[in-house]
Design a protein around this motif. Structure first.
Motif, PDB file in Angstrom:
ATOM      1  N   THR A 108      21.400  35.574  49.303  1.00 13.61           N
ATOM      2  CA  THR A 108      22.562  36.472  49.467  1.00 13.61           C
ATOM      3  C   THR A 108      23.235  36.800  48.144  1.00 13.61           C
ATOM      4  OG1 THR A 108      24.047  34.606  49.926  1.00 13.61           O
ATOM      5  CG2 THR A 108      23.032  35.717  51.816  1.00 13.61           C
ATOM      6  N   SER A 109      23.028  35.977  47.114  1.00 16.72           N
ATOM      7  CA  SER A 109      23.623  36.295  45.816  1.00 16.72           C
ATOM      8  C   SER A 109      22.788  37.323  45.057  1.00 16.72           C
ATOM      9  CB  SER A 109      23.818  35.036  44.972  1.00 16.72           C
ATOM     10  OG  SER A 109      22.584  34.429  44.704  1.00 16.72           O
ATOM     11  N   ILE A 110      21.526  37.469  45.466  1.00 19.11           N
ATOM     12  CA  ILE A 110      20.636  38.458  44.833  1.00 19.11           C
ATOM     13  C   ILE A 110      20.584  39.734  45.671  1.00 19.11           C
ATOM     14  CG2 ILE A 110      18.262  38.917  44.101  1.00 19.11           C
ATOM     15  CD1 ILE A 110      18.036  35.805  43.771  1.00 19.11           C
ATOM     16  N   GLU A 111      20.307  39.584  46.936  1.00 15.42           N
ATOM     17  CA  GLU A 111      20.239  40.715  47.872  1.00 15.42           C
ATOM     18  C   GLU A 111      21.622  40.891  48.503  1.00 15.42           C
ATOM     19  OE1 GLU A 111      17.519  42.563  48.332  1.00 15.42           O
ATOM     20  OE2 GLU A 111      16.266  41.307  47.031  1.00 15.42           O
ATOM     21  N   GLN A 112      22.498  41.601  47.827  1.00 12.00           N
ATOM     22  CA  GLN A 112      23.900  41.643  48.229  1.00 12.00           C
ATOM     23  C   GLN A 112      24.165  42.440  49.496  1.00 12.00           C
ATOM     24  OE1 GLN A 112      26.524  42.243  44.974  1.00 12.00           O
ATOM     25  NE2 GLN A 112      25.586  40.602  43.814  1.00 12.00           N
ATOM     26  N   GLU A 113      23.174  43.201  49.961  1.00 16.58           N
ATOM     27  CA  GLU A 113      23.367  43.937  51.215  1.00 16.58           C
ATOM     28  C   GLU A 113      23.074  43.067  52.441  1.00 16.58           C
ATOM     29  OE1 GLU A 113      19.196  44.411  49.920  1.00 16.58           O
ATOM     30  OE2 GLU A 113      21.074  44.860  48.919  1.00 16.58           O
ATOM     31  N   ARG A 129      26.526  25.972  57.964  1.00 14.83           N
ATOM     32  CA  ARG A 129      25.542  26.062  56.893  1.00 14.83           C
ATOM     33  C   ARG A 129      24.998  27.482  56.810  1.00 14.83           C
ATOM     34  NH1 ARG A 129      24.463  21.443  54.607  1.00 14.83           N
ATOM     35  NH2 ARG A 129      24.889  19.488  55.699  1.00 14.83           N
ATOM     36  N   CYS A 130      24.690  27.886  55.600  1.00 10.64           N
ATOM     37  CA  CYS A 130      24.097  29.198  55.357  1.00 10.64           C
ATOM     38  C   CYS A 130      22.753  29.274  56.070  1.00 10.64           C
ATOM     39  CB  CYS A 130      23.923  29.405  53.859  1.00 10.64           C
ATOM     40  SG  CYS A 130      23.057  30.938  53.434  1.00 10.64           S
ATOM     41  N   LYS A 131      22.528  30.372  56.742  1.00  9.85           N
ATOM     42  CA  LYS A 131      21.272  30.565  57.486  1.00  9.85           C
ATOM     43  C   LYS A 131      20.064  30.612  56.550  1.00  9.85           C
ATOM     44  CE  LYS A 131      18.825  33.840  60.363  1.00  9.85           C
ATOM     45  NZ  LYS A 131      18.850  35.089  61.060  1.00  9.85           N
ATOM     46  N   TYR A 132      20.268  31.099  55.327  1.00 13.78           N
ATOM     47  CA  TYR A 132      19.154  31.328  54.424  1.00 13.78           C
ATOM     48  C   TYR A 132      18.794  30.105  53.580  1.00 13.78           C
ATOM     49  CZ  TYR A 132      20.634  36.016  55.660  1.00 13.78           C
ATOM     50  OH  TYR A 132      20.999  37.133  56.364  1.00 13.78           O
ATOM     51  N   CYS A 133      19.806  29.405  53.060  1.00 14.72           N
ATOM     52  CA  CYS A 133      19.514  28.290  52.149  1.00 14.72           C
ATOM     53  C   CYS A 133      20.017  26.936  52.661  1.00 14.72           C
ATOM     54  CB  CYS A 133      20.117  28.570  50.774  1.00 14.72           C
ATOM     55  SG  CYS A 133      21.916  28.480  50.724  1.00 14.72           S
ATOM     56  N   GLU A 134      20.702  26.941  53.784  1.00 12.84           N
ATOM     57  CA  GLU A 134      21.239  25.749  54.434  1.00 12.84           C
ATOM     58  C   GLU A 134      22.326  25.047  53.625  1.00 12.84           C
ATOM     59  OE1 GLU A 134      18.205  23.214  55.984  1.00 12.84           O
ATOM     60  OE2 GLU A 134      17.283  24.845  57.100  1.00 12.84           O
ATOM     61  N   GLU A 135      22.906  25.725  52.660  1.00 10.29           N
ATOM     62  CA  GLU A 135      24.038  25.182  51.904  1.00 10.29           C
ATOM     63  C   GLU A 135      25.238  25.081  52.843  1.00 10.29           C
ATOM     64  OE1 GLU A 135      26.108  24.080  48.282  1.00 10.29           O
ATOM     65  OE2 GLU A 135      23.984  24.462  48.585  1.00 10.29           O
TER      66      GLU A 135
END
Length: 139
Positions: A108-113, A129-135
């Protein structure tokens, strides 16, 4: 101070003092073409002070976010000047574009859309948690 009652709409009650503008913004109430009243620091027998938001129209508003923002909120749905439904919003299973992932390596920090999607992983401790990176994301 006298604030008129509403005929049809919502009363979002028992908001933590000072949080009403945050809720106003998250619900995009500024974009509505209807009357919205914010009452700050109203007297409360339970907590001393509270905020209240009144929306003078029954609209399709996503109220799920309220359980995340302030779990003590009460939502009253009003019809013909009477409360027809009263509920406390629960924690939503998914938050979309509510909180942002702080992980600099997250997509999400790279693909901002991309939408910022967080999923509830621990209801007891309110962990999302973030769906993409689980942070883990914090309020």
């Amino acid at each position: 101070m006298n604030i008129d009652s509403i005929k049809n709409g919502y009363v979002i009650d028992h908001i933590e003092p000072g949080k009403s503008f945050e809720i106003y913004n998250y619900l995009n109430l500024g974009e509505l073409d209807t009357s919205v009243a914010i009452i700050k620091n109203a007297k409360s027998n339970k907590t001393g002070k509270k905020d209240i938001i009144k929306i003078d129209e029954n609209l399709d508003i996503n109220l799920d976010i309220l359980g995340y923002l302030d779990p003590k909120i009460t939502v009253n749905k009003i019809k013909d000047g009477k409360i027809i439904e009263k509920f406390h919003p629960e924690l939503p299973e998914k938050l979309v574009n509510v909180v942002k992932c702080k992980n600099p390596r997250c997509i999400t920090s790279i693909e901002q859309e991309l939408p910022h999607i967080c999923e509830l992983t621990d209801r007891e401790h309110v962990v999302y948690r973030c769906k993409y990176c689980e942070e883990q994301v914090n309020r």
